[in-house]
Design an enzyme around this catalytic site. Structure first.
Site, PDB file in Angstrom:
ATOM      1  N   PHE A   1      -1.108  64.759  42.563  1.00 23.13           N
ATOM      2  CA  PHE A   1      -1.795  64.588  41.250  1.00 23.13           C
ATOM      3  C   PHE A   1      -3.442  64.404  41.293  1.00 23.13           C
ATOM      4  CE2 PHE A   1      -2.412  60.125  41.286  1.00 23.13           C
ATOM      5  CZ  PHE A   1      -1.543  59.659  42.220  1.00 23.13           C
TER       6      PHE A   1
ATOM      7  N   LYS B   1      -9.129  44.273  37.505  1.00 19.28           N
ATOM      8  CA  LYS B   1      -8.471  44.585  35.998  1.00 19.28           C
ATOM      9  C   LYS B   1      -8.801  42.921  34.951  1.00 19.28           C
ATOM     10  CE  LYS B   1      -6.383  47.455  38.647  1.00 19.28           C
ATOM     11  NZ  LYS B   1      -5.341  47.398  39.558  1.00 19.28           N
TER      12      LYS B   1
ATOM     13  N   TYR C   1     -24.999  35.504  55.134  1.00 22.36           N
ATOM     14  CA  TYR C   1     -23.918  35.891  55.927  1.00 22.36           C
ATOM     15  C   TYR C   1     -22.573  35.137  55.884  1.00 22.36           C
ATOM     16  CZ  TYR C   1     -20.774  38.663  59.202  1.00 22.36           C
ATOM     17  OH  TYR C   1     -19.733  39.400  59.595  1.00 22.36           O
TER      18      TYR C   1
ATOM     19  N   ARG D   1       1.556  61.061  33.995  1.00 30.13           N
ATOM     20  CA  ARG D   1       2.449  60.158  35.018  1.00 30.13           C
ATOM     21  C   ARG D   1       3.767  60.954  34.825  1.00 30.13           C
ATOM     22  NH1 ARG D   1       0.011  58.684  38.707  1.00 30.13           N
ATOM     23  NH2 ARG D   1      -0.873  56.726  38.963  1.00 30.13           N
TER      24      ARG D   1
ATOM     25  N   PHE E   1       4.678  48.441  42.968  1.00 29.89           N
ATOM     26  CA  PHE E   1       3.433  48.899  42.558  1.00 29.89           C
ATOM     27  C   PHE E   1       3.140  49.833  43.904  1.00 29.89           C
ATOM     28  CE2 PHE E   1      -1.114  49.453  42.427  1.00 29.89           C
ATOM     29  CZ  PHE E   1      -1.149  49.826  41.075  1.00 29.89           C
ATOM     30  N   THR E   2       2.399  51.047  43.610  1.00 30.56           N
ATOM     31  CA  THR E   2       2.094  51.926  44.861  1.00 30.56           C
ATOM     32  C   THR E   2       1.615  51.215  46.017  1.00 30.56           C
ATOM     33  OG1 THR E   2      -0.005  52.425  43.726  1.00 30.56           O
ATOM     34  CG2 THR E   2       1.563  54.024  43.218  1.00 30.56           C
TER      35      THR E   2
ATOM     36  N   ASP F   1       1.714  38.849  42.148  1.00 32.53           N
ATOM     37  CA  ASP F   1       0.789  39.958  41.757  1.00 32.53           C
ATOM     38  C   ASP F   1       0.096  39.735  40.380  1.00 32.53           C
ATOM     39  OD1 ASP F   1      -0.758  42.190  41.316  1.00 32.53           O
ATOM     40  OD2 ASP F   1       0.608  43.456  42.085  1.00 32.53           O
TER      41      ASP F   1
HETATM   42  C1  LIG Z   1      -4.744  47.832  40.784  1.00 29.72           C
HETATM   43  C2  LIG Z   1      -3.457  47.237  41.254  1.00 29.72           C
HETATM   44  C3  LIG Z   1      -3.380  46.857  42.536  1.00 29.72           C
HETATM   45  C4  LIG Z   1      -4.322  46.905  43.642  1.00 29.72           C
HETATM   46  O1  LIG Z   1      -5.572  46.542  43.455  1.00 29.72           O
HETATM   47  P1  LIG Z   1      -6.857  47.437  43.718  1.00 29.72           P
HETATM   48  O2  LIG Z   1      -7.789  46.530  43.513  1.00 29.72           O
HETATM   49  O3  LIG Z   1      -6.706  48.982  43.193  1.00 29.72           O
HETATM   50  O4  LIG Z   1      -6.821  47.576  45.363  1.00 29.72           O
HETATM   51  C5  LIG Z   1      -2.062  45.968  42.880  1.00 29.72           C
HETATM   52  N1  LIG Z   1      -1.293  45.483  41.809  1.00 29.72           N
HETATM   53  C6  LIG Z   1      -1.257  45.951  40.510  1.00 29.72           C
HETATM   54  C7  LIG Z   1      -0.451  45.538  39.571  1.00 29.72           C
HETATM   55  C8  LIG Z   1      -2.417  46.768  40.232  1.00 29.72           C
HETATM   56  O5  LIG Z   1      -2.585  47.394  38.951  1.00 29.72           O
END
Ligand SMILES: *Cc1c(COP(=O)(O)O)cnc(C)c1O
Length: 461
Positions: free
Chosen positions: A453, A262, A76, A386, A128-129, A219
């Site tokens: 979507f 990613k 843990y 998109r 970014f979303t 990011d």
């Molecule tokens: C995917 C992504 C995120 C968010 O990450 P998650 O692991 O999906 O929560 C943030 N910024 C960028 C540019 C991304 O492609």
């Protein structure tokens, strides 16, 4: 016979374990897409031949990463895999302090909550979303400071991820430096199509923000992919290693949020990394509330081990050349066949320009949604809309929002598919393109209230 003077190139890995995919007939696919309401998000993965929906969490891990999974220390507190991850982040990215999280958005949640106050403005090189939503939930407002070229799908500028320094300076003048908690800088800008920023530009951003005492939060979801473009396109970096370019980028920033799903070659994981001890202390405290103890942050020990190893693999020259090279290979084929795509080709996917491919289908009849469904019908390749469906409705008028870009995204998972798969994809796009005059649009027959979507359903017109 003289052998051809060609020297072929192939993937820098070989296959040790295979995951069979189902081969389907056109009738099978017709049935599947009808059942899915002509929405590729609603297809079962079992009915997909080549899945290009996203590059998030879809990578193939290496044999070393799988071996690392067996070394999971599931204590843990104080798991040895946490210390391995911390060392890997320090070595490859250079940030001082680490807080693991279950994925990228959880790190965005922490940093936004800690650094943003109500009424603050957060400049960034395109939104970014999830990043923007967390900034807004913390009381801030996002302000786009990316260069104008990023919004034009046909502009060939090589660094469309760059910050417009005039826009940033005007914003600082307008709001004052103390209303700007940090500048949010993404490498390989996702929403612009995976477009890189240059080190020259980042250095200028650093100079300007340092003058005003404003930190930079990075990011870094696709930092190695950005580094590859710097090596290929920015003068003076041709002989610098990807690992060194990645370090140089990180060293110009004060902290980072990472979606390790990613670049870092894992199926789940992320982190917040930061140089400021006070921010780290608060993040280490908050992560316990939302994710888990600060030495696991919502992850199993084995996941942290896979991430530690994946980070090291992600900055290897052969890996990154093959990864971005595969995307370029697919994009170049389509460009050579005069099929309209967003240019230059970015790092993680190829974006088809549905508006140009299907000019006779009005946006009301969803050209990109239609094109994605046609591509699936032709070959079982799954892509993502998109365009107007993703853009949603204007909350005041209730009308569709008609975005300038009406695109279909072909996103390439890392180390999963071969060049032969890319050929199949390109040939299917070409086939659909040849028959474009016969394609009719769709009508929406079910529309969810939020993020439509994902679950909207359609029927052919
Ligand atoms: C995917 C992504 C995120 C968010 O990450 P998650 O692991 O999906 O929560 C943030 N910024 C960028 C540019 C991304 O492609």
């Amino acid at each position: 016979m003289n052998p051809p003077k060609r020297r072929s190139w192939a993937e820098p890995y070989k296959i040790k374990m295979v995951e069979p995919v189902k081969m389907t007939t056109r009738e099978d696919r017709q049935k599947a897409i009808e059942e899915a309401g002509y929405n590729t998000f609603l297809l079962r993965s079992d009915d997909v031949y080549i899945d290009l929906l996203t590059d998030s969490g879809t990578s193939a891990m290496s044999d070393r990463q799988w071996a690392g999974m067996m070394l999971g220390d599931e204590a843990y507190a104080g798991s040895r895999n946490y210390y391995h991850l911390e060392a890997s982040v320090k070595k490859h990215y250079g940030y001082k302090y680490l807080v693991p999280t279950h994925q990228g958005r959880a790190a965005e949640h922490l940093i936004s909550k800690i650094m943003i106050k109500k009424g603050d403005v957060v400049p960034g090189n395109m939104y970014f979303t999830t990043t923007r939503l967390h900034q807004e939930l913390a009381g801030g407002t996002f302000a786009d400071v990316i260069i104008d070229e990023a919004h034009d799908p046909e502009d060939e500028y090589p660094f469309k991820g760059n910050v417009d320094l005039n826009k940033l300076e005007d914003l600082i003048k307008k709001h004052g430096a103390d209303r700007i908690p940090y500048v949010s800088i993404a490498t390989s800008v996702n929403m612009a199509g995976g477009q890189p920023l240059s080190l020259e530009n980042l250095r200028q951003v650093r100079e300007l923000t340092q003058k005003h005492g404003i930190p930079i939060i990075h990011d870094m979801t696709r930092v190695a992919e950005n580094a590859y473009f710097i090596k290929m396109k920015e003068p003076g970096y041709g002989d610098t290693s990807i690992a060194d370019i990645v370090r140089e980028i990180c060293d110009l920033t004060d902290g980072a949020t990472m979606s390790a799903k990613k670049d870092a070659l894992v199926n789940i994981g992320g982190f917040l990394a930061i140089n400021d001890y006070e921010v780290f202390e608060e993040a280490r405290n908050l992560v316990v509330v939302y994710e888990g103890l600060h030495t696991y942050g919502g992850l199993a020990g084995r996941d942290m081990e896979a991430m530690a190893l994946g980070i090291a693999e992600s900055v290897q020259e052969d890996h990154i050349r093959a990864r971005v090279g595969q995307v370029q290979y697919l994009g170049d084929k389509l460009i050579n066949w005069d099929i309209p795509v967003v240019r230059p080709i970015g790092s993680h996917g190829v974006f088809l320009n549905a508006r140009k491919i299907l000019p006779d289908i009005p946006q009301d009849a969803f050209p990109a949604q239609t094109l994605a469904a046609e591509l699936y019908l032709d070959s079982g390749v799954r892509s993502m809309e998109r365009g107007v469906v993703s853009a949603g409705r204007n909350p005041e008028t209730g009308d569709h929002i008609y975005p300038k870009l009406e695109l279909v995204r072909l996103t390439i998972p890392r180390r999963v598919y071969t060049q032969a798969h890319m050929d199949v994809v390109a040939e299917s796009v070409a086939e659909v393109y040849e028959n474009r005059k016969k394609i009719r649009g769709l009508k929406m027959v079910y529309e969810p209230k939020y993020l439509r979507f994902f679950q909207a359903r359609f029927e052919p017109l």
